[in-house]
Design a protein around this motif. Structure first.
Motif, mmCIF file in Angstrom:
data_model
loop_
_atom_site.group_PDB
_atom_site.id
_atom_site.type_symbol
_atom_site.label_atom_id
_atom_site.label_comp_id
_atom_site.label_asym_id
_atom_site.label_seq_id
_atom_site.Cartn_x
_atom_site.Cartn_y
_atom_site.Cartn_z
ATOM 1 N N LEU A 46 -43.706 25.015 16.188
ATOM 2 C CA LEU A 46 -42.381 25.120 16.813
ATOM 3 C C LEU A 46 -42.107 23.927 17.718
ATOM 4 C CD1 LEU A 46 -39.803 26.712 17.353
ATOM 5 C CD2 LEU A 46 -41.040 28.048 19.061
ATOM 6 N N ALA A 47 -43.115 23.543 18.511
ATOM 7 C CA ALA A 47 -42.935 22.399 19.420
ATOM 8 C C ALA A 47 -42.665 21.118 18.647
ATOM 9 C CB ALA A 47 -44.182 22.231 20.295
ATOM 10 N N GLY A 48 -43.363 20.929 17.539
ATOM 11 C CA GLY A 48 -43.150 19.728 16.725
ATOM 12 C C GLY A 48 -41.740 19.659 16.185
ATOM 13 N N ILE A 49 -41.223 20.780 15.725
ATOM 14 C CA ILE A 49 -39.844 20.824 15.203
ATOM 15 C C ILE A 49 -38.848 20.484 16.311
ATOM 16 C CG2 ILE A 49 -38.046 22.337 14.273
ATOM 17 C CD1 ILE A 49 -40.335 23.905 12.875
ATOM 18 N N VAL A 50 -39.028 21.116 17.470
ATOM 19 C CA VAL A 50 -38.093 20.902 18.585
ATOM 20 C C VAL A 50 -38.104 19.440 19.031
ATOM 21 C CG1 VAL A 50 -37.631 21.446 21.007
ATOM 22 C CG2 VAL A 50 -38.218 23.277 19.416
ATOM 23 N N ILE A 51 -39.294 18.887 19.233
ATOM 24 C CA ILE A 51 -39.401 17.526 19.765
ATOM 25 C C ILE A 51 -38.876 16.500 18.762
ATOM 26 C CG2 ILE A 51 -41.043 15.729 20.465
ATOM 27 C CD1 ILE A 51 -42.707 18.003 21.746
ATOM 28 N N ALA A 52 -39.297 16.614 17.497
ATOM 29 C CA ALA A 52 -38.841 15.659 16.483
ATOM 30 C C ALA A 52 -37.323 15.711 16.337
ATOM 31 C CB ALA A 52 -39.515 15.949 15.146
ATOM 32 N N PHE A 56 -34.138 12.746 17.448
ATOM 33 C CA PHE A 56 -33.105 12.222 16.548
ATOM 34 C C PHE A 56 -31.703 12.706 16.904
ATOM 35 C CE2 PHE A 56 -36.960 11.341 14.243
ATOM 36 C CZ PHE A 56 -36.722 10.038 13.815
ATOM 37 N N VAL A 57 -31.607 13.722 17.750
ATOM 38 C CA VAL A 57 -30.298 14.075 18.313
ATOM 39 C C VAL A 57 -29.808 12.918 19.187
ATOM 40 C CG1 VAL A 57 -29.097 15.562 19.952
ATOM 41 C CG2 VAL A 57 -30.589 16.579 18.240
ATOM 42 N N PHE A 58 -30.711 12.400 20.016
ATOM 43 C CA PHE A 58 -30.337 11.269 20.879
ATOM 44 C C PHE A 58 -30.011 10.030 20.049
ATOM 45 C CE2 PHE A 58 -32.897 13.688 24.061
ATOM 46 C CZ PHE A 58 -31.885 13.856 25.003
ATOM 47 N N GLY A 60 -29.001 10.024 16.919
ATOM 48 C CA GLY A 60 -27.757 10.296 16.213
ATOM 49 C C GLY A 60 -26.551 10.114 17.108
ATOM 50 N N GLY A 61 -26.684 10.537 18.359
ATOM 51 C CA GLY A 61 -25.597 10.362 19.316
ATOM 52 C C GLY A 61 -25.320 8.896 19.596
ATOM 53 N N ALA A 62 -26.368 8.077 19.553
ATOM 54 C CA ALA A 62 -26.198 6.651 19.822
ATOM 55 C C ALA A 62 -25.421 5.950 18.716
ATOM 56 C CB ALA A 62 -27.571 5.982 19.975
ATOM 57 N N PHE A 63 -25.429 6.529 17.520
ATOM 58 C CA PHE A 63 -24.713 5.911 16.399
ATOM 59 C C PHE A 63 -23.252 6.347 16.308
ATOM 60 C CE2 PHE A 63 -29.087 5.408 14.692
ATOM 61 C CZ PHE A 63 -29.042 4.033 14.517
ATOM 62 N N GLY A 64 -22.844 7.267 17.164
ATOM 63 C CA GLY A 64 -21.445 7.691 17.157
ATOM 64 C C GLY A 64 -21.276 9.063 16.544
ATOM 65 N N ASP A 65 -20.003 9.435 16.269
ATOM 66 C CA ASP A 65 -19.736 10.785 15.791
ATOM 67 C C ASP A 65 -20.104 10.927 14.314
ATOM 68 O OD1 ASP A 65 -17.600 9.924 14.164
ATOM 69 O OD2 ASP A 65 -16.208 10.071 15.845
ATOM 70 N N SER A 66 -19.973 12.173 13.805
ATOM 71 C CA SER A 66 -20.430 12.491 12.454
ATOM 72 C C SER A 66 -19.620 11.801 11.365
ATOM 73 C CB SER A 66 -20.380 14.017 12.234
ATOM 74 O OG SER A 66 -19.064 14.492 12.410
ATOM 75 N N THR A 67 -18.466 11.214 11.717
ATOM 76 C CA THR A 67 -17.660 10.522 10.713
ATOM 77 C C THR A 67 -17.904 9.007 10.741
ATOM 78 O OG1 THR A 67 -15.805 10.307 12.257
ATOM 79 C CG2 THR A 67 -15.861 12.280 10.881
ATOM 80 N N SER A 68 -18.788 8.531 11.627
ATOM 81 C CA SER A 68 -19.005 7.100 11.746
ATOM 82 C C SER A 68 -19.718 6.556 10.520
ATOM 83 C CB SER A 68 -19.820 6.779 13.002
ATOM 84 O OG SER A 68 -21.166 7.175 12.827
ATOM 85 N N CYS A 132 -36.154 17.141 9.864
ATOM 86 C CA CYS A 132 -35.827 17.109 11.290
ATOM 87 C C CYS A 132 -34.915 15.926 11.617
ATOM 88 C CB CYS A 132 -37.108 17.033 12.122
ATOM 89 S SG CYS A 132 -38.115 18.526 12.067
ATOM 90 N N ILE A 133 -35.137 14.789 10.934
ATOM 91 C CA ILE A 133 -34.250 13.636 11.129
ATOM 92 C C ILE A 133 -32.822 14.001 10.716
ATOM 93 C CG2 ILE A 133 -33.679 11.310 10.309
ATOM 94 C CD1 ILE A 133 -36.714 10.819 10.026
ATOM 95 N N GLY A 134 -32.702 14.619 9.538
ATOM 96 C CA GLY A 134 -31.380 15.028 9.072
ATOM 97 C C GLY A 134 -30.690 15.966 10.037
ATOM 98 N N ALA A 135 -31.454 16.938 10.553
ATOM 99 C CA ALA A 135 -30.889 17.897 11.508
ATOM 100 C C ALA A 135 -30.506 17.207 12.807
ATOM 101 C CB ALA A 135 -31.890 19.017 11.779
ATOM 102 N N GLY A 136 -31.391 16.354 13.308
ATOM 103 C CA GLY A 136 -31.113 15.671 14.569
ATOM 104 C C GLY A 136 -29.905 14.769 14.495
ATOM 105 N N VAL A 137 -29.793 14.004 13.414
ATOM 106 C CA VAL A 137 -28.650 13.109 13.230
ATOM 107 C C VAL A 137 -27.350 13.906 13.093
ATOM 108 C CG1 VAL A 137 -27.594 11.467 11.620
ATOM 109 C CG2 VAL A 137 -29.997 11.216 12.262
ATOM 110 N N THR A 138 -27.438 15.048 12.412
ATOM 111 C CA THR A 138 -26.253 15.905 12.258
ATOM 112 C C THR A 138 -25.758 16.410 13.608
ATOM 113 O OG1 THR A 138 -26.916 16.623 10.039
ATOM 114 C CG2 THR A 138 -25.389 18.051 11.235
#
Length: 217
Positions: A46-52, A56-58, A60-68, A132-138
């Motif tokens: 569980l910790a690995g999923i949350v941290i990974a 990638f949420v951060f 993903g946020g740095a690259f802009g919104d979901s339509t960028s 997890c990358i896909g989820a974080g970027v989303t």
């Protein structure tokens, strides 16, 4: 928020039905230190999923919104990588690669080692990491509030971890009843894990490629 949760579901299912960690958890539940090692493994998973995912949420946020355009390219690249991995998994689905060394060492494993193993399978194993990358970027690209980001990551992580955490929790209260079903599930997963994972990866790859292309259009 609802649309983001919907987009996260394929990734959560991809992590949840990943056969290797489920087999690992079952082997621990059938081993000598069932209660303690399985709890350590579930916490690490569980910790690995949350941290990974959070990392990638951060990003993903740095690259802009979901339509960028950047987010669309990330999804497209991730989809292509998953497609290649899915094809590889499908091609070797009937090949016996033997039992991984860590599985043979489970009986002698201590809770801390099991925790580290669970974390590695979630956050370092390439197939789960790509989910997890896909989820974080989303989540990061959806431009939600901080509170909504936390809720989205929590929902994704809980859903993704269910197939490991639920058997571990259930074992703590009904160990004797679960031994037979766990044995049968382990045998089925060992026989079919490549086919299951390949099919799932291919489906998610196609979804990601489609989202990436639509984002670039």
């Amino acid at each position: 928020m609802g649309a983001v949760i919907g987009d996260l579901l394929p990734f959560a299912v991809g992590v949840a039905i990943s056969p290797i960690p489920i087999i690992g958890a079952i082997l621990m539940l059938l081993g000598k230190r069932a209660r303690t090692t399985s709890i350590g493994f579930a916490i690490g998973w569980l910790a690995g999923i949350v941290i990974a995912t959070t990392i990638f949420v951060f990003l993903g946020g740095a690259f802009g919104d979901s339509t960028s355009t950047a987010t669309a390219w990330i999804k497209l690249a991730l989809g292509v990588a998953l497609l290649a991995e899915g094809i590889r998994e499908w091609r070797v689905r009937g090949v016996d690669h033997g039992t991984p060394k860590w599985m043979t060492a489970i009986d002698d494993m201590k809770p801390v080692t099991a925790l580290g193993l669970g974390f590695a399978l979630a956050a370092i194993n390439p197939k789960n990491l790509m989910m997890c990358i896909g989820a974080g970027v989303t989540v990061g690209g959806a431009a939600l509030s901080v509170g909504s980001d936390v809720v989205a990551v929590a929902v994704f992580s809980i859903l993704a971890a269910t197939t490991v955490v639920i058997p571990v929790v259930a074992y703590q209260v009904a160990a004797d009843r679960l031994r037979g079903p766990l044995d049968r599930l382990k045998a089925w997963l060992e026989a079919n894990n490549k086919s299951v994972m390949a099919t799932l990866i291919l489906v998610i790859a196609v979804v990601l490629i489609g989202k990436g292309i639509s984002g670039l259009a």
